[in-house]
Scaffold this motif. Structure first.
Motif, short mmCIF file in Angstrom:
data_model
loop_
_atom_site.label_atom_id
_atom_site.label_comp_id
_atom_site.label_asym_id
_atom_site.label_seq_id
_atom_site.Cartn_x
_atom_site.Cartn_y
_atom_site.Cartn_z
N TRP A 35 -53.50 -90.15 -26.33
CA TRP A 35 -54.51 -90.81 -25.50
C TRP A 35 -53.91 -91.15 -24.14
O TRP A 35 -54.52 -90.93 -23.10
CB TRP A 35 -55.04 -92.07 -26.19
N GLN A 36 -52.68 -91.69 -24.16
CA GLN A 36 -52.00 -92.02 -22.91
C GLN A 36 -51.87 -90.77 -22.02
O GLN A 36 -52.07 -90.84 -20.82
CB GLN A 36 -50.62 -92.60 -23.18
N LEU A 37 -51.51 -89.67 -22.62
CA LEU A 37 -51.39 -88.42 -21.84
C LEU A 37 -52.73 -87.96 -21.32
O LEU A 37 -52.84 -87.47 -20.19
CB LEU A 37 -50.72 -87.34 -22.68
N ASN A 38 -53.77 -88.09 -22.12
CA ASN A 38 -55.10 -87.65 -21.71
C ASN A 38 -55.66 -88.46 -20.53
O ASN A 38 -56.39 -87.91 -19.71
CB ASN A 38 -56.08 -87.69 -22.88
N THR B 21 -54.09 -89.46 -18.09
CA THR B 21 -53.37 -89.12 -16.86
C THR B 21 -53.69 -87.71 -16.39
O THR B 21 -53.05 -87.21 -15.48
CB THR B 21 -51.85 -89.24 -17.05
N GLN B 22 -54.68 -87.06 -16.99
CA GLN B 22 -54.97 -85.68 -16.67
C GLN B 22 -55.38 -85.44 -15.22
O GLN B 22 -55.14 -84.37 -14.69
CB GLN B 22 -56.03 -85.11 -17.60
N ASP B 23 -55.98 -86.43 -14.57
CA ASP B 23 -56.41 -86.19 -13.19
C ASP B 23 -55.26 -86.10 -12.20
O ASP B 23 -55.39 -85.51 -11.14
CB ASP B 23 -57.44 -87.23 -12.74
N ASN B 24 -54.09 -86.68 -12.55
CA ASN B 24 -52.95 -86.59 -11.64
C ASN B 24 -51.66 -86.16 -12.33
O ASN B 24 -50.68 -85.86 -11.68
CB ASN B 24 -52.73 -87.91 -10.89
N GLY B 25 -51.64 -86.18 -13.64
CA GLY B 25 -50.50 -85.68 -14.39
C GLY B 25 -49.38 -86.66 -14.68
O GLY B 25 -48.43 -86.32 -15.36
N TYR B 26 -49.48 -87.91 -14.21
CA TYR B 26 -48.36 -88.81 -14.46
C TYR B 26 -48.71 -90.28 -14.64
O TYR B 26 -47.98 -91.00 -15.30
CB TYR B 26 -47.29 -88.68 -13.37
#
Length: 101
Positions: A49-52, A54-59
């Motif tokens: 979920w944490q990774l998802n 951040t999908q708009d900027n990757g970090y």
């Protein structure tokens, strides 16, 4: 544990992952380690979920509130607290993943 209550607060998820690593790191008894192993699948889902988010900027997560309930925090793209805690949780998730095999 599998369903949220409506507010999207990234620091709660970050805390769960980080505290699970702390429990694993400081525990020496088999019962506590069994609890960590039992909660590992939820920690994996939390990390995903944490990774998802951040999908708009990757970090870093964007436009989220936190448990500090600062009014209007979700109107800012980035919040230092949420970003720093997210990075800590990602490092904790990495360490847990290696520990859990």
């Amino acid at each position: 544990m599998d369903i949220g209550d409506g507010r999207v607060m990234s620091d709660v998820t970050s805390m769960f992952i980080t505290y699970l690593l702390e429990l694993y790191t400081w525990s020496n008894d088999n019962d506590t380690l069994a609890v960590v192993r039992k909660l590992w699948p939820q920690a994996q889902r939390a990390a995903m979920w944490q990774l998802n988010i951040t999908q708009d900027n990757g970090y870093l997560p964007t436009y989220l509130v936190s448990t500090y309930d600062i009014l209007g925090l979700d109107s800012y793209k980035y919040a230092t607290y949420n970003g720093a805690f997210h990075l800590l949780a990602m490092k904790a998730a990495e360490k847990l993943a290696y520990s859990m095999g």
